[in-house]
Design an enzyme around this catalytic site. Structure first.
Site, PDB file in Angstrom:
ATOM      1  N   GLY A  62      -8.470 -32.133 -19.700  1.00  0.00           N
ATOM      2  CA  GLY A  62      -8.473 -32.447 -21.072  1.00  0.00           C
ATOM      3  C   GLY A  62      -8.491 -31.055 -21.949  1.00  0.00           C
ATOM      4  O   GLY A  62      -7.281 -30.619 -22.343  1.00  0.00           O
ATOM      5  N   GLY A  63      -9.670 -30.430 -22.512  1.00  0.00           N
ATOM      6  CA  GLY A  63      -9.517 -29.239 -23.116  1.00  0.00           C
ATOM      7  C   GLY A  63      -8.327 -28.425 -23.039  1.00  0.00           C
ATOM      8  O   GLY A  63      -7.755 -27.894 -23.896  1.00  0.00           O
ATOM      9  N   HIS A  74     -11.454 -44.418 -19.371  1.00  0.00           N
ATOM     10  CA  HIS A  74     -12.005 -42.761 -19.467  1.00  0.00           C
ATOM     11  C   HIS A  74     -13.252 -42.816 -19.897  1.00  0.00           C
ATOM     12  O   HIS A  74     -13.700 -43.987 -20.556  1.00  0.00           O
ATOM     13  CB  HIS A  74     -11.114 -42.095 -20.617  1.00  0.00           C
ATOM     14  CG  HIS A  74     -11.399 -40.600 -20.747  1.00  0.00           C
ATOM     15  ND1 HIS A  74     -12.642 -40.209 -21.102  1.00  0.00           N
ATOM     16  CD2 HIS A  74     -10.643 -39.586 -20.398  1.00  0.00           C
ATOM     17  CE1 HIS A  74     -12.369 -38.855 -20.913  1.00  0.00           C
ATOM     18  NE2 HIS A  74     -11.532 -38.375 -20.498  1.00  0.00           N
ATOM     19  N   GLU A 114     -13.332 -38.424 -12.301  1.00  0.00           N
ATOM     20  CA  GLU A 114     -13.693 -37.773 -13.208  1.00  0.00           C
ATOM     21  C   GLU A 114     -15.320 -37.826 -13.354  1.00  0.00           C
ATOM     22  O   GLU A 114     -15.924 -38.725 -14.125  1.00  0.00           O
ATOM     23  CB  GLU A 114     -13.150 -38.128 -14.752  1.00  0.00           C
ATOM     24  CG  GLU A 114     -11.569 -37.769 -14.645  1.00  0.00           C
ATOM     25  CD  GLU A 114     -11.393 -37.581 -16.053  1.00  0.00           C
ATOM     26  OE1 GLU A 114     -10.604 -36.509 -16.292  1.00  0.00           O
ATOM     27  OE2 GLU A 114     -11.655 -38.286 -16.901  1.00  0.00           O
ATOM     28  N   ASN A 128      -4.695 -34.537 -21.380  1.00  0.00           N
ATOM     29  CA  ASN A 128      -5.320 -35.492 -22.273  1.00  0.00           C
ATOM     30  C   ASN A 128      -5.783 -34.792 -23.726  1.00  0.00           C
ATOM     31  O   ASN A 128      -6.719 -34.086 -23.226  1.00  0.00           O
ATOM     32  CB  ASN A 128      -6.575 -36.227 -21.556  1.00  0.00           C
ATOM     33  CG  ASN A 128      -7.251 -37.150 -22.601  1.00  0.00           C
ATOM     34  OD1 ASN A 128      -6.909 -37.687 -23.611  1.00  0.00           O
ATOM     35  ND2 ASN A 128      -8.564 -37.399 -21.996  1.00  0.00           N
TER      36      ASN A 128
HETATM   37  C1  PEP Z   1     -10.808 -35.514 -19.747  1.00  0.00           C
HETATM   38  O1  PEP Z   1     -10.502 -35.638 -21.124  1.00  0.00           O
HETATM   39  O2  PEP Z   1     -10.347 -36.546 -19.148  1.00  0.00           O
HETATM   40  C2  PEP Z   1     -11.245 -34.241 -19.151  1.00  0.00           C
HETATM   41  C3  PEP Z   1     -11.260 -33.940 -17.934  1.00  0.00           C
HETATM   42  O3  PEP Z   1     -11.375 -33.192 -19.963  1.00  0.00           O
HETATM   43  P1  PEP Z   1     -12.050 -31.686 -19.643  1.00  0.00           P
HETATM   44  O4  PEP Z   1     -10.917 -31.128 -18.843  1.00  0.00           O
HETATM   45  O5  PEP Z   1     -12.031 -31.125 -21.162  1.00  0.00           O
HETATM   46  O6  PEP Z   1     -13.225 -31.699 -18.877  1.00  0.00           O
END
Ligand code: PEP
Length: 266
Positions: free
Chosen positions: A239-240, A94, A166, A9
């Site tokens: 995400g990141g 999300h 999440e 993402n």
């Molecule tokens: C996300 O954007 O769904 C996410 C899990 O981000 P990160 O991995 O950066 O925590």
């Protein structure tokens, strides 16, 4: 063999040329994996050009969001209908959308149904905030999010969707994921067990077994094998780290190593 699913993402990052460069780098580094499905979720703006650029043997596309009505006077929105031949998946619910854009349980339910109506697989995000966890409300939150989002679906439809667990407190802002707090495997195990048992109780054994469940929250390559060991986890919503071609390809490589070490089910 059960496939691993890894979704990147990109959140609200990368313009068209930056996105194209990242795909170019990833295509150089990521080999074709028969048993790992890799999905990229760029911004709406870059979906169309990337659909022409990606090697479809390596990558599929997801949208990060869409509006649940098919068309009409909804200025600024893009519908699932418009995305149907462009993406395989859409991320729905999300936590950034639930919290920053105040998407309600009903909106997430309508988006989940709209995805399925348009033959797009929803990646339904669920998870509790820090306060909710501290108050012992994690299962209640998961229950309410699942009950509402899945309420208009059949067992066969639920068997085909993806649910991303999440925990909101574990999600980075896209840049601080390396030092961000993460969920522990036993916390993920509890939540994933709860999600599968909810799906089994309401939609039957088959749906409970087949529904794919991802973990999301500050994923980095080092945690991949430990989290794939958690029963019922089918992959990651990243995400990141998905914005960094080195880290994202390492996450995929770590999943591949885990599979080759004979850890896969079935
Ligand atoms: C996300 O954007 O769904 C996410 C899990 O981000 P990160 O991995 O950066 O925590």
């Amino acid at each position: 063999m059960r496939k691993i699913l890894i979704v990147g993402n990109w959140k609200m990052h990368l313009n068209t040329s930056q996105a194209s460069l990242l795909v170019h780098r990833l295509q150089e580094r990521v080999p074709i994996h028969r048993d790992i499905e890799v999905v990229l979720a760029p911004t709406m703006l870059t979906l169309q050009p990337l659909s022409l650029q990606i090697d479809r043997r390596k990558f599929r596309l997801a949208a990060q969001n869409a509006y649940w009505r098919d068309e009409g006077p909804f200025t600024g929105e893009v519908s699932f209908t418009m995305l149907r031949d462009l993406v395989h998946y859409v991320i729905v619910g999300h936590s950034e959308r639930r919290h920053i854009f105040e998407e309600s349980l009903e909106t997430v339910r309508d988006k989940t149904a709209a995805a399925i109506r348009n033959e797009i697989t929803p990646i339904l995000c669920v998870g509790e905030t820090k306060v909710e966890r501290d108050e012992g409300e994690t299962k209640q939150v998961l229950h309410d999010q699942l009950m509402s989002a899945l309420s208009n679906l059949t067992s066969a439809e639920v068997a085909d969707i993806v649910i991303a667990y999440e925990p909101v407190w574990a999600i980075s802002d896209g840049t601080n994921f390396k030092e961000h707090i993460m969920a522990k495997p036993d916390q993920v195990a509890d939540a994933v067990r709860y999600i599968r048992s909810y799906v089994t109780d309401v939609f039957g054994e088959r749906a409970g077994k087949d529904v794919r469940i991802l973990y999301g929250g500050s994923t980095v390559p080092e945690i991949v094998s430990g989290f794939l060991d958690v029963p019922g986890v089918d992959g990651f919503l990243v995400g990141g780290a998905s914005l960094n071609y080195h880290l994202f390809s390492e996450i995929i490589a770590a999943a591949n190593r885990w599979q080759r070490q004979g850890n896969e089910e079935d």
